[in-house]
Design an enzyme around this catalytic site. Sequence first.
Site, PDB file in Angstrom:
ATOM      1  N   SER A 139     -46.831 -25.940  44.990  1.00  0.00           N
ATOM      2  CA  SER A 139     -46.264 -26.480  46.230  1.00  0.00           C
ATOM      3  C   SER A 139     -44.750 -26.312  46.321  1.00  0.00           C
ATOM      4  O   SER A 139     -44.178 -26.527  47.394  1.00  0.00           O
ATOM      5  CB  SER A 139     -46.623 -27.961  46.359  1.00  0.00           C
ATOM      6  OG  SER A 139     -48.018 -28.121  46.469  1.00  0.00           O
ATOM      7  N   GLU A 155       0.786  -1.223   0.000  1.00  0.00           N
ATOM      8  CA  GLU A 155       0.000   0.000   0.000  1.00  0.00           C
ATOM      9  C   GLU A 155       0.826   1.286   0.000  1.00  0.00           C
ATOM     10  O   GLU A 155       0.392   2.285  -0.555  1.00  0.00           O
ATOM     11  CB  GLU A 155      -0.940  -0.006   1.212  1.00  0.00           C
ATOM     12  CG  GLU A 155      -2.013  -1.081   1.192  1.00  0.00           C
ATOM     13  CD  GLU A 155      -2.998  -0.897   0.051  1.00  0.00           C
ATOM     14  OE1 GLU A 155      -3.460   0.241  -0.165  1.00  0.00           O
ATOM     15  OE2 GLU A 155      -3.294  -1.880  -0.636  1.00  0.00           O
TER      16      GLU A 155
END
Length: 876
Positions: A467, A87
């Site tokens: 319960s 680059e």
Amino acid sequence: MARFLRILFTVFLFLGIATVVAAYMVVQRYGDDLPDYAQLADYEPPVTTRVHAGDGRMLAEYATQHRLFVPIDVIPQSIVDAFLAAEDKNFFEHPGIDVSSVARAMVTNLVHIASGRRPVGGSTITQQVAKNFLLTNEVSVDRKIKEALLAFRIEQALSKQRILELYLNEIYLGYGSYGVAAAAMNYFNKSLDDVTLAEAAFLAALPKAPNNYNPVSRNKAARDRRDWVIDRMLEDGRIDRSQAEAAWAQPLEVHKRDDTEYVTAPWFSEEVRREIVARFGDKALYEGGLSVRSTLDMRMQRLGEKALRDGLIDYDRRHGWRGPIAQISAGPGWQERLAGIPRLPSLGDWELAVVLSVDGGGATVGLDDGRSGTIPFDEMKWARPWLEGERVGAPPRRPSDVLSAGDVVAVEAKGQGAFALRQIPAVDGGLVALDPQTGRVLALVGGFSPDRSQFNRATQAKRQPGSAFKPFVYLAALESDFTPATIILDAPIEFNQGPGLGVWRPKNYAGDTLGPVTMRTGLEKSRNLMTIRLAQHIGIDKVAAYAERFGIFDKMPRVLSMSLGAGETTLLRLTNAYGEIANGGKQIEASLIDRVQDRTGRTIYRHDDRSCDGCSGAFARSAQVPPIIAMREQLADPVSIYQVTSMMQGVIERGTATRVRIPGHPLAGKTGTTNDSFDSWFVGFSTSLVVGVYVGFDTPRTLGPRETGSSVAAPVFKEFMQEALEFMPSSPFPVPPGAKLVRISRSTGLPPEPGAGDVILEAFKPGTEPRWRGPVIGDTMEMTAPQYGIGPDPGFYPQGQYAGSYDRQPAAYGGWDAPGYGQPAPATPTPGAAAPYDPQRLYPPSRSGGGGGGGGGAPPPARSAPAPSPSLQGLY
């Protein structure tokens, strides 16, 4: 000659002045309109948040852009060299613009203009940073001028290292990867340290056009581009010939993340996501780069998913066959028609098949991939027709009673061309497993399949626990100086709820009554009538206080039906409350997250807040383990906690949950079933693991006749615990200091007679051991015995209701084990209207003016058991 030189000088001078003027005009035009580049100095790019399982494997990632930020000083030099070669080879020399690169781009663009191709830019890395962070991707002269001006200014404001760091972490490299670290993981399943030279060159080849160099679909183009980067690195002297040749020879292969490194648990990870958003917000989750260490134990998660799935399928098969998924023609072309049937998302490993023919031995089926096979009759005998109310019809006598040609059904391969008939359950449920010492959630399953529904029944569904709530009523009583040997009357009782509200007549599940029996028996056998009497005697306010203290409810309505579990809570909250019993009564907070770190590694949340002064010192094998100080609140007396734990052990050993016994592993727990069997629960624990299971329909309806927590939820618990405890130490529940173990008769609660066969070791607080028969809770005649100093109190029961002793009770009532049986759900009273529950009606003023055992006109807060006096010690 001199004249020519003067003319040449004049021309260059004019051109120089013109250039300066033009540059000035450009700066004047564009310079004031440039974005603020100073923000780059403190710029933090959006970074992926990663959630890890308890063993460190990846569980989930959340991001708007998948990026892992890596400081420049830890990025390998080979990756830096590859990107510079590809680059911007003069990056460390130019001031932001590389004149030689611009000149090359101009020549190239002259050729491109003639051929009609897109122009190239010749941008430096600094210019790309300016474009990516501050500008757009617009192809125009204006943007290039702004890009160049920003590049000059960025070079003056930031160091070369900072510019390179921003670039390598921001650049898009395909595969959803932003930055080199994410790309290395997504392409090669590697961290940056493990990336080879050839792989680094490939990553550096991607910025121009990632889609053009896809290593899967365009492998040759990708490899050619990679080799070009290697050439540039060799040409620039960044590598030698031998390194280049080795890199050229390496094949270009993509490696996805291994299952050993990436795990899935959709129910769990989604709950973690919700918690992160609640604590830190959406932006922190999707852009903050958080590192989240969850509590997930993948082995237990898989066990939980399988156990719940198996339990739901077993229940569903018991309740019949609801018919085929669809009907198509079984004639020619059936394969295409079958392929057009949408695949149900929750099929899992099952497959869709069409019935081609049916005979006496079974059914022939075909699958959309062309395979065929048979479903033997033995694999469809379970398919009794489903009837309303979760009932079933007669068993099938032949295959044609179940299937016919053209039926589209779910099947499971059994091998050798045989298949089994399957059906996706209509019922659903949830499972939670957590560590009782810390509250760490080890497994969380929110339903049959997350593909069918994202609704999490473990954390989001609020249902009645039935319960399963009773242990907290009994714990409240034990905290009021009662004992497991306290005698409570199990006999019919009714309550006038007020004008227009009718009479509430709660029942035991089987409709029977036992008379006066011990508190232990009441919990082991899940006796509703005993529980209500006990809650009435100690006061519903006290029950509510313990329910709120243990985190089951935020604010429990003060009505008696709540003692039978009529309130709504989540499976996670109830399981956490059981965990607080399992650990001896210390407060814990269920958590799916151990620790959260920000992008810099700083810890911003930690679940374990215990202090350890010596834990940060240097490690030495000879050093003593430093003490860890827990500041957790003690929610109840440890002896009371042990007493209720021991009673819940009895639930499993001889009560309503004997089917979950696992030899060699002491367990305690409680079943739960609600009105008309709408919801079924089982929550249980060992010393090191708490597990809660809930099963019910999303739209509440009955689970069917005789379906309870014991038959529906408990088998799921047992399947999970059998596997989960295989590699965990087995130990009895520890007896706390201050508890006294006494041999008593389980049935009478008194010292055993010689030769008695029901002798158990019961835990008592000092001075409360039973010596003789004490008063019966709920029996007025027993409570008025003069030797106890308790005056008669006929006002203990509401006027007009039974107030005699148990041996003169009416015949047994029938009914269900159901909270709120015959009583409407608690509601906020309308001003001026009669309240559903009026303590003054349930406790009218005493006509005797008698002592502390039985009554008076006080509302429930004043209706606690009498404080032990010397004459009462040992009676409760």
